[in-house]
Design an enzyme around this catalytic site. Structure first.
Site, PDB file in Angstrom:
ATOM      1  CG  ASN A 143      27.145 -35.806  37.150  1.00  0.00           C
ATOM      2  OD1 ASN A 143      26.765 -35.154  36.183  1.00  0.00           O
ATOM      3  ND2 ASN A 143      26.309 -36.237  38.099  1.00  0.00           N
TER       4      ASN A 143
ATOM      5  CE  LYS B 202      38.087 -21.915  50.523  1.00  0.00           C
ATOM      6  NZ  LYS B 202      38.771 -20.813  49.813  1.00  0.00           N
TER       7      LYS B 202
ATOM      8  N   PRO C 245      18.774 -40.248  47.929  1.00  0.00           N
ATOM      9  CG  PRO C 245      17.119 -38.614  47.787  1.00  0.00           C
ATOM     10  CD  PRO C 245      18.497 -38.856  48.326  1.00  0.00           C
TER      11      PRO C 245
ATOM     12  CG  PHE D 268      18.333 -41.512  30.422  1.00  0.00           C
ATOM     13  CD1 PHE D 268      19.044 -41.083  29.317  1.00  0.00           C
ATOM     14  CD2 PHE D 268      16.948 -41.393  30.410  1.00  0.00           C
ATOM     15  CE1 PHE D 268      18.402 -40.538  28.227  1.00  0.00           C
ATOM     16  CE2 PHE D 268      16.291 -40.848  29.324  1.00  0.00           C
ATOM     17  CZ  PHE D 268      17.027 -40.414  28.223  1.00  0.00           C
TER      18      PHE D 268
ATOM     19  CE  LYS E 227      19.434 -46.373  36.382  1.00  0.00           C
ATOM     20  NZ  LYS E 227      20.283 -45.224  35.994  1.00  0.00           N
TER      21      LYS E 227
END
Length: 420
Positions: free
Chosen positions: A223, A300, A317, A337, A351
């Site tokens: 990300n 690859k 996890p 967060f 959350k």
């Protein structure tokens, strides 16, 4: 823009390369309706011209403590009192040292000593000067006296080094000015916010950055997390006296000083490193951990006639939930967060309940905000006691205030210090 309509700002410009930013800062403040008067030090005049400041503020620029005209009217007293807020930008090591020790040998240092108004400092100096014990002692004393700070940020220096010491950007300083004037009760940091201070003797484990989940030996799922906020929190916790273990995914920023850094790549490696670093007083899950992985190929992957490969995703996890659910050795404060692109507070509340942590720091990372990978952040603290939203600030300043909040919550009651 009228967010600072009628606000009276006294801008003190110290002698540093970052002084050029004070010109843009003056312009930004005036755009928002503020009246800006400027004082420039003798060293500051080596970097920008008083005439440029005068043109951008629309006011006379003050330079001389012993001006016959100005001092006949008690100039330094009038300047120090006729302001809603004093902004020192750049706040050099010299200016901070003078202010910390009550020296008054020029106009800038004299008005800082003579004022009864709040002072917001934007430090700018070489990273070695910022990290020097003398500067840290001076900053600690000034914080104890009530001075507010924005920055410094990490970045490249004019001297060629990289690290903390860059002056906060003008818009970051404007946001801090607005916050200082509109929400005075939430701005000051607690006393002794340095080594031996708010987190002295405490152990903090924090995750930061992204994780890389391999697809094959050369590709991975990841990300856009830069790790800037997590690393800034680790640095702020160390400055507050804590023993800090930073478990970092792959990032392109330097390690914070005074911190034990453990480098990992995958979510499973990150969980193992966290569990190895526990017990701790505080666990902060600031990393943007990949939710899924694939079973990586040994070689690859190649294009073929059958089209692109198909991947079966496997859930990684949940590090935050795992730590929060520990039956023994659970940190006294577990912080998550929530990086969201919609319904930020709503998702953060969910959350908080789902992960059973103590606090969630939520922010909007939609591309338009520029927060993911950027130098500023705008967060909301979501806990069982409600929601507190902060203005947009530099990530270093957000980190300092988060650590101050963590220290306050830690001292509010929970027993059983961890041992190691």
């Amino acid at each position: 823009m009228t967010s600072l309509a009628s606000a009276r700002i006294l801008l003190v410009v110290g002698g540093g390369v970052a002084a050029y930013k004070s010109l843009d800062l003056a312009r930004r403040l005036r755009e928002r309706g503020a009246r800006v008067r400027a004082v420039i030090t003798r060293a500051g005049k080596h970097f920008i011209a008083p005439l440029s400041l005068a043109a951008l503020t629309g006011e006379k620029v003050f330079e001389d403590l012993f001006s016959l005209t100005d001092e006949a009217e008690m100039g330094h007293i009038e300047l120090s009192r006729d302001a809603d807020l004093i902004v020192v930008a750049p706040a050099t090591a010299d200016l901070l040292a003078k202010a910390a020790h009550g020296l008054a040998d020029d106009l800038a240092s004299t008005l800082l000593l003579a004022t009864d108004k709040k002072i917001l400092a934007a430090p700018a100096m070489n990273l070695r000067m910022w990290l020097a014990p003398a500067t840290r002692r001076n900053v600690a004393a000034l914080r104890d006296d009530g001075m507010l700070f924005i920055g410094p940020n990490d970045g490249s220096m004019a001297c060629g080094e990289f690290g903390p010491g860059r002056m906060a950007e003008p818009l970051e300083i404007v946001a801090a000015v607005e916050a200082a004037l509109s929400s005075p009760t939430t701005i000051p940091l607690p006393p002794s916010f340095v080594r031996g201070g708010a987190l002295a003797g405490k152990r903090v484990v924090i995750t930061s950055g992204p994780t890389h989940e391999p697809v094959d030996p050369v590709r991975y799922i990841a990300n856009r997390s830069s790790g800037k906020q997590g690393h800034a929190i680790a640095r702020a916790a160390a400055e507050a006296g804590a023993e800090v273990v930073l478990v970092s995914g792959p990032v392109a920023i330097p390690d914070p000083s005074g911190v034990d850094v453990v480098r990992v790549e995958t979510a499973r490696e990150m969980l193992a490193a966290v569990e190895s670093a526990l017990p701790a007083d505080i666990f902060i899950a600031a990393a943007a951990v990949a939710d899924w992985r694939v079973e990586a190929a040994g070689e690859k992957l190649k294009k073929g006639a059958d089209g692109p490969p198909r991947f079966a995703l496997v859930e990684n996890p949940d590090i935050l939930a795992t730590v929060a659910a520990r039956a023994s050795g659970r940190p006294r404060l577990v912080v998550g967060f929530a990086a969201e692109t919609e319904k930020v507070v709503e998702h953060a509340r969910a959350k908080l309940a789902r992960k059973k942590c103590d606090l969630v720091v939520a922010n909007d990372v939609s591309p338009a905000t520029g927060i993911m990978g950027g130098d500023a952040n705008e967060v909301s603290l979501v806990g069982p006691d409600g929601v507190e939203s902060w203005p947009k600030l530099g990530k270093d300043e957000v980190a300092r205030r988060l650590v101050a909040e963590f220290a306050r919550r830690l001292s509010s009651g929970q027993p059983d210090e961890p041992s190691r």
